[in-house]
Each structure stands twice: as C-alpha cells, then as structure tokens.
Write a protein that holds these residues in place. Sequence first.
Motif, mmCIF file in Angstrom:
data_model
loop_
_atom_site.group_PDB
_atom_site.id
_atom_site.type_symbol
_atom_site.label_atom_id
_atom_site.label_comp_id
_atom_site.label_asym_id
_atom_site.label_seq_id
_atom_site.Cartn_x
_atom_site.Cartn_y
_atom_site.Cartn_z
ATOM 1 N N GLY A 85 0.810 -1.215 0.000
ATOM 2 C CA GLY A 85 0.000 0.000 0.000
ATOM 3 C C GLY A 85 0.844 1.264 0.000
ATOM 4 O O GLY A 85 0.498 2.257 -0.640
ATOM 5 N N TRP A 86 1.962 1.242 0.720
ATOM 6 C CA TRP A 86 2.885 2.388 0.716
ATOM 7 C C TRP A 86 3.607 2.476 -0.624
ATOM 8 O O TRP A 86 3.724 3.554 -1.203
ATOM 9 N N ASP A 87 4.124 1.338 -1.096
ATOM 10 C CA ASP A 87 4.876 1.328 -2.359
ATOM 11 C C ASP A 87 4.044 1.873 -3.515
ATOM 12 O O ASP A 87 4.584 2.473 -4.441
ATOM 13 N N GLN A 88 2.730 1.678 -3.456
ATOM 14 C CA GLN A 88 1.874 2.091 -4.565
ATOM 15 C C GLN A 88 1.283 3.492 -4.402
ATOM 16 O O GLN A 88 0.741 4.033 -5.364
ATOM 17 N N THR A 89 1.362 4.086 -3.210
ATOM 18 C CA THR A 89 0.718 5.399 -3.028
ATOM 19 C C THR A 89 1.677 6.551 -2.756
ATOM 20 O O THR A 89 1.346 7.686 -3.074
ATOM 21 N N VAL A 90 2.837 6.297 -2.183
ATOM 22 C CA VAL A 90 3.747 7.399 -1.835
ATOM 23 C C VAL A 90 4.470 7.965 -3.066
ATOM 24 O O VAL A 90 4.561 9.190 -3.219
ATOM 25 N N PRO A 91 4.991 7.114 -3.984
ATOM 26 C CA PRO A 91 5.619 7.690 -5.178
ATOM 27 C C PRO A 91 4.625 8.559 -5.954
ATOM 28 O O PRO A 91 3.430 8.263 -6.014
ATOM 29 N N GLY A 92 5.140 9.642 -6.494
ATOM 30 C CA GLY A 92 4.294 10.574 -7.250
ATOM 31 C C GLY A 92 3.854 11.772 -6.443
ATOM 32 O O GLY A 92 3.253 12.700 -6.985
ATOM 33 N N HIS A 93 4.158 11.778 -5.153
ATOM 34 C CA HIS A 93 3.835 12.928 -4.302
ATOM 35 C C HIS A 93 5.113 13.674 -3.944
ATOM 36 O O HIS A 93 6.199 13.098 -3.938
ATOM 37 N N ASN A 94 4.975 14.952 -3.628
ATOM 38 C CA ASN A 94 6.132 15.809 -3.380
ATOM 39 C C ASN A 94 6.514 15.867 -1.906
ATOM 40 O O ASN A 94 5.657 15.730 -1.030
ATOM 41 N N VAL A 95 7.801 16.108 -1.669
ATOM 42 C CA VAL A 95 8.269 16.405 -0.319
ATOM 43 C C VAL A 95 7.464 17.596 0.193
ATOM 44 O O VAL A 95 7.204 18.556 -0.531
ATOM 45 N N GLY A 96 7.049 17.508 1.444
ATOM 46 C CA GLY A 96 6.202 18.537 2.044
ATOM 47 C C GLY A 96 4.727 18.194 1.995
ATOM 48 O O GLY A 96 3.902 18.931 2.535
ATOM 49 N N SER A 97 4.390 17.054 1.391
ATOM 50 C CA SER A 97 2.987 16.633 1.300
ATOM 51 C C SER A 97 2.580 15.845 2.536
ATOM 52 O O SER A 97 3.391 15.149 3.140
ATOM 53 N N ARG A 98 1.299 15.971 2.884
ATOM 54 C CA ARG A 98 0.676 15.130 3.919
ATOM 55 C C ARG A 98 -0.367 14.277 3.208
ATOM 56 O O ARG A 98 -1.259 14.799 2.535
ATOM 57 N N LEU A 99 -0.252 12.960 3.370
ATOM 58 C CA LEU A 99 -1.154 12.011 2.729
ATOM 59 C C LEU A 99 -1.988 11.280 3.772
ATOM 60 O O LEU A 99 -1.509 11.012 4.876
ATOM 61 N N LEU A 100 -3.207 10.926 3.395
ATOM 62 C CA LEU A 100 -4.034 9.981 4.131
ATOM 63 C C LEU A 100 -4.186 8.771 3.220
ATOM 64 O O LEU A 100 -4.676 8.909 2.094
ATOM 65 N N VAL A 101 -3.711 7.611 3.684
ATOM 66 C CA VAL A 101 -3.740 6.402 2.871
ATOM 67 C C VAL A 101 -4.565 5.335 3.590
ATOM 68 O O VAL A 101 -4.329 5.051 4.759
ATOM 69 N N SER A 102 -5.535 4.782 2.877
ATOM 70 C CA SER A 102 -6.374 3.702 3.388
ATOM 71 C C SER A 102 -5.924 2.414 2.696
ATOM 72 O O SER A 102 -5.948 2.321 1.466
ATOM 73 N N ILE A 103 -5.492 1.438 3.509
ATOM 74 C CA ILE A 103 -4.858 0.237 2.967
ATOM 75 C C ILE A 103 -5.635 -1.008 3.405
ATOM 76 O O ILE A 103 -5.632 -1.354 4.591
ATOM 77 N N PRO A 104 -6.289 -1.688 2.440
ATOM 78 C CA PRO A 104 -6.974 -2.938 2.783
ATOM 79 C C PRO A 104 -5.947 -4.041 3.039
ATOM 80 O O PRO A 104 -4.778 -3.906 2.675
ATOM 81 N N PRO A 105 -6.379 -5.162 3.667
ATOM 82 C CA PRO A 105 -5.433 -6.210 4.052
ATOM 83 C C PRO A 105 -4.526 -6.701 2.923
ATOM 84 O O PRO A 105 -3.341 -6.937 3.139
ATOM 85 N N GLU A 106 -5.067 -6.821 1.715
ATOM 86 C CA GLU A 106 -4.255 -7.374 0.627
ATOM 87 C C GLU A 106 -3.108 -6.439 0.215
ATOM 88 O O GLU A 106 -2.165 -6.859 -0.442
ATOM 89 N N TYR A 107 -3.159 -5.182 0.597
ATOM 90 C CA TYR A 107 -2.062 -4.239 0.343
ATOM 91 C C TYR A 107 -1.284 -3.917 1.614
ATOM 92 O O TYR A 107 -0.377 -3.093 1.608
ATOM 93 N N GLY A 108 -1.694 -4.576 2.719
ATOM 94 C CA GLY A 108 -1.041 -4.351 4.007
ATOM 95 C C GLY A 108 -0.280 -5.582 4.440
ATOM 96 O O GLY A 108 0.690 -5.986 3.801
#
Length: 135
Positions: A85-108
């Motif tokens: 879930g992290w590998d697929q959502t963090v890339p593509g965002h900039n330093v200084g960003s705050r993210l809310l990520v919802s990760i189901p079991p299959e991505y956790g």
Amino acid sequence: MATQMPEVQGAYGDLPVIVFPEGEAPKGLKVVELEEGNGPMVRRGDTVTVNYHGQVWGNDTAFDSSFERHQPASFGIGVGQVIKGWDQTVPGHNVGSRLLVSIPPEYGYGSRGVPQAGIGPDDTLEFVIDIIATR
C-alpha cells in the motif's frame, strides 16, 4: 452510500488525529493528498524519509507512529521494503505533502495480520504520512 475516508486533524508536521466516520472502512487502496508539498517528487526506487501515524480502522490508538516516537523513518519506496500500500501510493507525491492512505489487508499485512501490533487479518489500515525528504 459511499464509505467516507476518515477526517484528519492537524497540519503537516503535527501529530495527526484520525477521526473515523460511521460505517465500514473504504474498499480498495485509497490515497488523499491532504496538503501538497512543493519539494521534489518521490519516485520509485528513492529513499524516502517520512513521519507516519498508523491506526486500524475504527481504533482509538495508533499501532505505530513515528510522530509519537519523535523519530522519522527512512526506507526505499516502490522496491518492496514496506507494505504494498505504501509502495503504490507514496511515489508521485512531493516532499512537504501530507497524505491519508487507506490500505486494505491485501495491500497491508495480508491474511496473517500482525497480532503483536493488534492488526487482524481483515483490518484496514489508515496512515497519515508526512513526506520529509527523498533522495
């Protein structure tokens, strides 16, 4: 009715407070950029430094929080060093960003969960992630 993402109180750099709506966790992998940073973009293969706060959907306390430890974490992103879930959502965002990520079991943590951390096999994980640096 569509399931809502949690509300996050606190700005970039502050210990986040996650407020859960009524009902079930969202289905699938979701990311919401709460604050957009203006630093360099995180790319797969980078080493990223973040502060994060993770809670199981509906729980009042964090199962892990670098904010609470006052110790940011650094790791390779997009290369299998962290949950999918992290590998697929963090890339593509900039330093200084705050993210809310919802990760189901299959991505956790999958069907085993992490019992010692209080994460069950069917738990959806909610993370607030502040991107501090990338290299």
